[in-house]
Design an enzyme around this catalytic site. Structure first.
Site, PDB file in Angstrom:
ATOM      1  N   ARG A 117       6.144  -8.869   2.663  1.00  0.00           N
ATOM      2  CA  ARG A 117       6.100  -8.868   4.132  1.00  0.00           C
ATOM      3  C   ARG A 117       6.459 -10.271   4.597  1.00  0.00           C
ATOM      4  O   ARG A 117       6.605 -11.188   3.783  1.00  0.00           O
ATOM      5  CB  ARG A 117       4.708  -8.475   4.610  1.00  0.00           C
ATOM      6  CG  ARG A 117       3.615  -9.371   4.057  1.00  0.00           C
ATOM      7  CD  ARG A 117       2.242  -9.005   4.597  1.00  0.00           C
ATOM      8  NE  ARG A 117       1.214  -9.778   3.903  1.00  0.00           N
ATOM      9  CZ  ARG A 117      -0.071  -9.746   4.199  1.00  0.00           C
ATOM     10  NH1 ARG A 117      -0.509  -8.982   5.180  1.00  0.00           N
ATOM     11  NH2 ARG A 117      -0.943 -10.482   3.534  1.00  0.00           N
ATOM     12  N   CYS A 121      13.955 -13.732   8.992  1.00  0.00           N
ATOM     13  CA  CYS A 121      14.432 -15.002   9.535  1.00  0.00           C
ATOM     14  C   CYS A 121      14.117 -15.016  11.029  1.00  0.00           C
ATOM     15  O   CYS A 121      14.559 -14.124  11.752  1.00  0.00           O
ATOM     16  CB  CYS A 121      15.943 -15.123   9.320  1.00  0.00           C
ATOM     17  SG  CYS A 121      16.694 -16.319  10.453  1.00  0.00           S
ATOM     18  N   GLU A 156      -0.104 -13.353  11.785  1.00  0.00           N
ATOM     19  CA  GLU A 156      -0.150 -14.668  11.135  1.00  0.00           C
ATOM     20  C   GLU A 156       1.241 -15.287  10.952  1.00  0.00           C
ATOM     21  O   GLU A 156       1.668 -15.551   9.832  1.00  0.00           O
ATOM     22  CB  GLU A 156      -0.854 -14.553   9.782  1.00  0.00           C
ATOM     23  CG  GLU A 156      -2.296 -14.137   9.888  1.00  0.00           C
ATOM     24  CD  GLU A 156      -2.970 -13.955   8.536  1.00  0.00           C
ATOM     25  OE1 GLU A 156      -2.267 -13.953   7.506  1.00  0.00           O
ATOM     26  OE2 GLU A 156      -4.196 -13.797   8.515  1.00  0.00           O
ATOM     27  N   CYS A 166      19.261 -20.493  11.301  1.00  0.00           N
ATOM     28  CA  CYS A 166      18.192 -21.445  11.631  1.00  0.00           C
ATOM     29  C   CYS A 166      18.758 -22.859  11.673  1.00  0.00           C
ATOM     30  O   CYS A 166      18.358 -23.679  12.506  1.00  0.00           O
ATOM     31  CB  CYS A 166      17.050 -21.360  10.629  1.00  0.00           C
ATOM     32  SG  CYS A 166      16.056 -19.870  10.861  1.00  0.00           S
ATOM     33  N   GLU A 309     -10.174 -10.961  11.722  1.00  0.00           N
ATOM     34  CA  GLU A 309     -10.232 -10.509  10.332  1.00  0.00           C
ATOM     35  C   GLU A 309     -11.229 -11.371   9.570  1.00  0.00           C
ATOM     36  O   GLU A 309     -11.260 -12.587   9.738  1.00  0.00           O
ATOM     37  CB  GLU A 309      -8.883 -10.701   9.621  1.00  0.00           C
ATOM     38  CG  GLU A 309      -7.767  -9.803  10.045  1.00  0.00           C
ATOM     39  CD  GLU A 309      -6.513 -10.063   9.195  1.00  0.00           C
ATOM     40  OE1 GLU A 309      -6.632 -10.565   8.065  1.00  0.00           O
ATOM     41  OE2 GLU A 309      -5.413  -9.781   9.689  1.00  0.00           O
ATOM     42  N   GLU A 357      -3.106  -4.831  -1.856  1.00  0.00           N
ATOM     43  CA  GLU A 357      -4.475  -5.206  -1.488  1.00  0.00           C
ATOM     44  C   GLU A 357      -5.489  -4.099  -1.748  1.00  0.00           C
ATOM     45  O   GLU A 357      -6.522  -4.030  -1.103  1.00  0.00           O
ATOM     46  CB  GLU A 357      -4.477  -5.639  -0.021  1.00  0.00           C
ATOM     47  CG  GLU A 357      -3.662  -6.912   0.158  1.00  0.00           C
ATOM     48  CD  GLU A 357      -3.605  -7.428   1.575  1.00  0.00           C
ATOM     49  OE1 GLU A 357      -3.594  -6.597   2.513  1.00  0.00           O
ATOM     50  OE2 GLU A 357      -3.563  -8.650   1.752  1.00  0.00           O
ATOM     51  N   LYS A 358      -5.176  -3.226  -2.719  1.00  0.00           N
ATOM     52  CA  LYS A 358      -6.069  -2.074  -2.920  1.00  0.00           C
ATOM     53  C   LYS A 358      -7.452  -2.477  -3.411  1.00  0.00           C
ATOM     54  O   LYS A 358      -8.408  -1.737  -3.224  1.00  0.00           O
ATOM     55  CB  LYS A 358      -5.436  -1.008  -3.815  1.00  0.00           C
ATOM     56  CG  LYS A 358      -5.023  -1.451  -5.192  1.00  0.00           C
ATOM     57  CD  LYS A 358      -4.337  -0.281  -5.895  1.00  0.00           C
ATOM     58  CE  LYS A 358      -3.751  -0.661  -7.246  1.00  0.00           C
ATOM     59  NZ  LYS A 358      -2.684  -1.689  -7.156  1.00  0.00           N
ATOM     60  N   PHE A 359      -7.574  -3.694  -4.008  1.00  0.00           N
ATOM     61  CA  PHE A 359      -8.912  -4.115  -4.427  1.00  0.00           C
ATOM     62  C   PHE A 359      -9.523  -5.136  -3.468  1.00  0.00           C
ATOM     63  O   PHE A 359     -10.500  -5.802  -3.796  1.00  0.00           O
ATOM     64  CB  PHE A 359      -8.890  -4.631  -5.865  1.00  0.00           C
ATOM     65  CG  PHE A 359      -8.539  -3.536  -6.837  1.00  0.00           C
ATOM     66  CD1 PHE A 359      -9.390  -2.448  -7.007  1.00  0.00           C
ATOM     67  CD2 PHE A 359      -7.341  -3.554  -7.530  1.00  0.00           C
ATOM     68  CE1 PHE A 359      -9.052  -1.414  -7.869  1.00  0.00           C
ATOM     69  CE2 PHE A 359      -7.004  -2.521  -8.398  1.00  0.00           C
ATOM     70  CZ  PHE A 359      -7.856  -1.445  -8.563  1.00  0.00           C
ATOM     71  N   HIS A 360      -8.919  -5.275  -2.300  1.00  0.00           N
ATOM     72  CA  HIS A 360      -9.507  -6.128  -1.262  1.00  0.00           C
ATOM     73  C   HIS A 360     -10.631  -5.328  -0.624  1.00  0.00           C
ATOM     74  O   HIS A 360     -10.482  -4.142  -0.345  1.00  0.00           O
ATOM     75  CB  HIS A 360      -8.432  -6.457  -0.215  1.00  0.00           C
ATOM     76  CG  HIS A 360      -8.822  -7.530   0.749  1.00  0.00           C
ATOM     77  ND1 HIS A 360      -9.764  -7.339   1.739  1.00  0.00           N
ATOM     78  CD2 HIS A 360      -8.372  -8.801   0.902  1.00  0.00           C
ATOM     79  CE1 HIS A 360      -9.877  -8.455   2.440  1.00  0.00           C
ATOM     80  NE2 HIS A 360      -9.048  -9.361   1.954  1.00  0.00           N
TER      81      HIS A 360
HETATM   82  C1  GLA Z   1      -4.450 -11.835   5.901  1.00  0.00           C
HETATM   83  C2  GLA Z   1      -3.632 -10.717   6.537  1.00  0.00           C
HETATM   84  C3  GLA Z   1      -4.122  -9.351   6.203  1.00  0.00           C
HETATM   85  C4  GLA Z   1      -4.595  -9.274   4.787  1.00  0.00           C
HETATM   86  C5  GLA Z   1      -5.675 -10.293   4.572  1.00  0.00           C
HETATM   87  C6  GLA Z   1      -6.289 -10.229   3.200  1.00  0.00           C
HETATM   88  O1  GLA Z   1      -5.308 -12.460   6.743  1.00  0.00           O
HETATM   89  O2  GLA Z   1      -3.489 -10.826   7.926  1.00  0.00           O
HETATM   90  O3  GLA Z   1      -3.050  -8.452   6.409  1.00  0.00           O
HETATM   91  O4  GLA Z   1      -3.545  -9.519   3.935  1.00  0.00           O
HETATM   92  O5  GLA Z   1      -5.132 -11.563   4.732  1.00  0.00           O
HETATM   93  O6  GLA Z   1      -7.323 -11.158   3.072  1.00  0.00           O
HETATM   94 ZN    ZN Z   2      16.714 -18.267   9.321  1.00  0.00          ZN
END
Ligand code: GLA
Ligand code: ZN
Length: 680
Positions: A117, A121, A156, A166, A309, A357-360
């Protein structure tokens, strides 16, 4: 600042926002129904939907599939759950990434591929067009839906891109900033290493060079990177604002992300929001969290912010991911609220079955309702209902500490005596000392209005404009107390050394000048001689890492070096100027001495904590016109006592206490002591 709009969210929800990121596209309809049942049980009133849903909402260019989103938003709303609806720009789908110029190029020239993800650009016209198009479509479709309580733009933001698009945008940005090549050559100091530019088309962004870099060029590229992404944010914000002027807009900031100047970004949101993942395995990580919370609150000058979050238990992205205990999850959640958050939100609602992130951890773990985590999540949601009147209340701070992104970029980009230097670590050393005094502190820049404060701590402000230096001097003249630490006032905003060296802009304020700077060998500690009358002095004191050679003018020495080349010369100085006082610390002090000096500084400035409490009990007061909420958070694994100074009701237990009562807080327990503010 539009407080009216920012408080719309909690007014609609009727209390603290509670919930998390919800990714229904990963689940079937039967699970949705189960989700909503569990959300109601846990008191969830807000979920963030759609952050990574682009390919589920637009599986082919221009072909939208909003049906499932309609359905889930209706289902949530019919159960009283509001939606923080995201624009999905953080994860462009494969059909868009098929146009390779939408993909980000790293510093080494490598274009990233898909499968993760944040791979876009920020300058790509096609990416800009398609991300705006889906933002417009979402705005159009849902702007009148009663469920939508907040817009969440992207996720984020944080990418450096080194592609050709750029590159030319950076050139345009520089042309606008400097006007002429002569100016650019001057600011970038291009007579050094034969870098003089003769035509604009020779000017490029700093892709990989053979060796060391031009620091001002790097500094400008960091500034540009923050700005170019801000353009993306603002474009989507304007679309959403035009479509739905009554719905507040945010984008989630990430603690300690280096590439974005959140102070500048905060001006463009309606409400600041943060993702925070303090590591339960790292001692003191909750103090770093406190710093972030104070920073978020200060970005919009005291306006409540949103914790968007956090983890309910362990994360999965680090090397070792230690689980957060249910007690610590509760403690950390209240810590955010204590420091001004009007929400407690998690990543994510239900633990994924697949993907990175399945184990988050999640609010609903893989183990479901039988887990400790679920029980703690449900209990917290129910408990937060006792704090319905807390949103909107504020924290009044008379102390402040400076955090400045421009300075961070500059000081970490420069080559100087100590290249292992971390601005974050230096600021955190000072913040920890301030946190231990128990006083409320804002996190500001020297460009903010300083007049509300009595104490300002300025750690390592290497880059200091004349304007900021003057503001600090006036602050002291008018009765303010400051502590400035080493390697401050060294360069101007172009990263050129301010001469005569060093720190000419601070000279009058600190009553001293810095003749020279040097590093101390790794692991070496130079003994210090303390000549000040001060409480809680540690038995011995030492200087590490850094040494200034200080020439006293009007200041006196509080601490001097006990040995070495600078034996007998000052390490810490004290200056009276006008009605105020400036302490200058020319080295890294050990924790004990820095703590004693900090505590002396706040005491002599007349700043008091909201309640005196043991060192590991954090106490923060939020106030509204009618009420005071004293949050007492026991960070210790043992019980701790606090003596109340007025009568209060603990909202979490409903028990009333009289003034003078000794309240025992169980290990990691929290009390939220409500008192009416009579005659306030
Ligand atoms: C970030 C992202 C989320 C996730 C968490 C995991 O903050 O915004 O999508 O990946 O981390 O901790
Ligand atoms: Zn660029």
């Amino acid at each position: 600042m539009n407080d009216e709009l920012s408080s719309t969210l909690t007014r609609r929800l009727g209390g603290i926002a509670y919930g998390g990121d919800y990714n229904p596209e990963q689940w079937d309809r039967a699970t949705w129904v189960e989700d909503v049942r569990l959300m109601c049980e846990a008191g969830v009133n807000l979920v963030t939907v759609g952050v990574f849903s682009w390919s589920s909402l637009e599986p082919r260019d221009g072909h939208f599939t909003f049906g499932w989103l309609d359905e889930i938003i209706d289902l949530l709303w019919s159960n009283g759950i509001a939606v923080d609806l995201a624009t999905p720009n953080a994860a462009p789908p494969p059909w868009l990434a098929g146009h390779t110029d939408t993909l980000l190029v790293e510093r080494d020239g490598r274009r990233v591929s898909i499968g993760s993800r944040g791979h876009f650009c920020p300058s790509s016209e096609l990416y800009r067009d398609r991300s705006r198009r889906i933002a417009s479509a979402l705005a159009e479709r849902y702007r009148n839906h009663p469920a939508i309580a907040l817009w969440h733009i992207g996720n984020e933001y944080h990418a450096h891109c080194f592609c050709d698009t750029c590159d030319s945008r950076f050139r345009g940005w520089l042309q606008h900033r400097y006007g002429s090549l002569e100016e650019l050559n001057d600011r970038w100091g291009t007579t050094f290493w034969s870098q003089g530019y003769d035509a604009w088309d020779q000017v490029h962004l700093p892709s990989k060079v053979r060796g060391h870099v031009n620091p001002t060029r790097e500094l400008d590229f960091s500034r540009f990177t923050s700005e170019v992404q801000h353009e993306l944010f603002l474009a989507e914000r304007d679309i959403l604002r035009a479509a739905a002027p009554g719905i507040p807009i945010t984008t989630n900031f990430m603690a300690f992300f280096p590439l974005i100047d959140y102070r500048r970004w905060a001006e463009g949101v309606d409400v600041v929001s943060l993702d925070m993942y303090p590591d339960p395995a790292v001692p003191g990580s909750l103090i770093e969290a406190a710093f972030q919370y104070d920073l978020m609150r200060s970005l919009r000058h005291g306006q409540p912010w949103l914790l968007l979050e956090q983890a309910s238990s362990a994360v999965s992205q680090w090397q070792v991911n230690v689980a957060k205990s249910p007690e610590r999850m509760r403690l950390g959640s209240y810590q955010a609220v204590a420091r001004g958050a009007d929400s407690v939100m998690f990543f994510q609602w239900r633990a994924s079955r697949y993907g990175q992130e399945k184990f988050h951890s999640a609010m609903v773990p893989h183990g479901g309702e039988s887990t400790d985590t679920w029980r703690a999540v449900r209990a917290l949601g129910q408990e937060l209902d006792t704090l319905r009147d807390v949103p909107g209340s504020r924290i009044r701070a008379e102390a402040a500490i400076v955090w400045d992104w421009d300075n961070k970029w500059a000081v970490e980009g420069a080559a100087h005596p100590l290249n292992s230097f971390s601005y974050r670590d230096v600021v955190m050393e000072h913040y920890r000392a301030l946190w231990r005094t128990g006083v409320h502190a804002d996190v500001i820049s020297l460009d903010d209005d300083l007049s509300a404060y009595r104490v300002i701590v300025v750690p390592n402000q290497y880059l200091l404009s004349q304007h900021a230096a003057d503001a600090l001097r006036r602050f002291v003249e008018n009765g303010g107390h400051v502590l400035v630490s080493y390697f401050s006032g060294i360069v101007d905003e172009h990263d050129h050394v301010a001469l005569p060296g060093y720190a000419p802009g601070l000279r009058e304020t600190i009553g001293a000048h810095v003749r020279d700077i040097t590093a101390i060998r790794e692991g070496e500690a130079i003994p210090l001689v303390v000549s000040m009358e001060i409480a809680d002095l540690p038995g011995s004191a030492a200087a590490m890492r850094w040494q200034d050679d200080i020439g006293l003018e009007t200041a006196t020495a509080l601490v001097s070096y006990g040995s070495g080349r600078f034996a007998g010369r000052p390490a810490v100085t004290d200056n009276r100027l006008g009605a105020g006082r400036a302490i200058y610390v020319g080295t890294t002090l050990d924790e004990g001495l820095l703590g004693a000096i900090m505590s002396d500084l706040v005491k002599t400035a007349g700043v008091r904590p909201p309640l005196s409490a043991p060192a590991d009990v954090e106490v923060v007061e939020r106030r509204s016109e009618a009420a005071s909420y004293l949050f007492a958070l026991n960070h210790s694994d043992e019980a701790r006592n606090v003596v109340l100074e007025r009568e209060a009701i603990d909202r979490l237990t409903g028990v009333a206490y009289s003034s003078g009562h000794t309240l025992e807080l169980a290990p990691q327990d929290v009390a939220v002591l409500f008192s009416a503010r009579i005659g306030a």
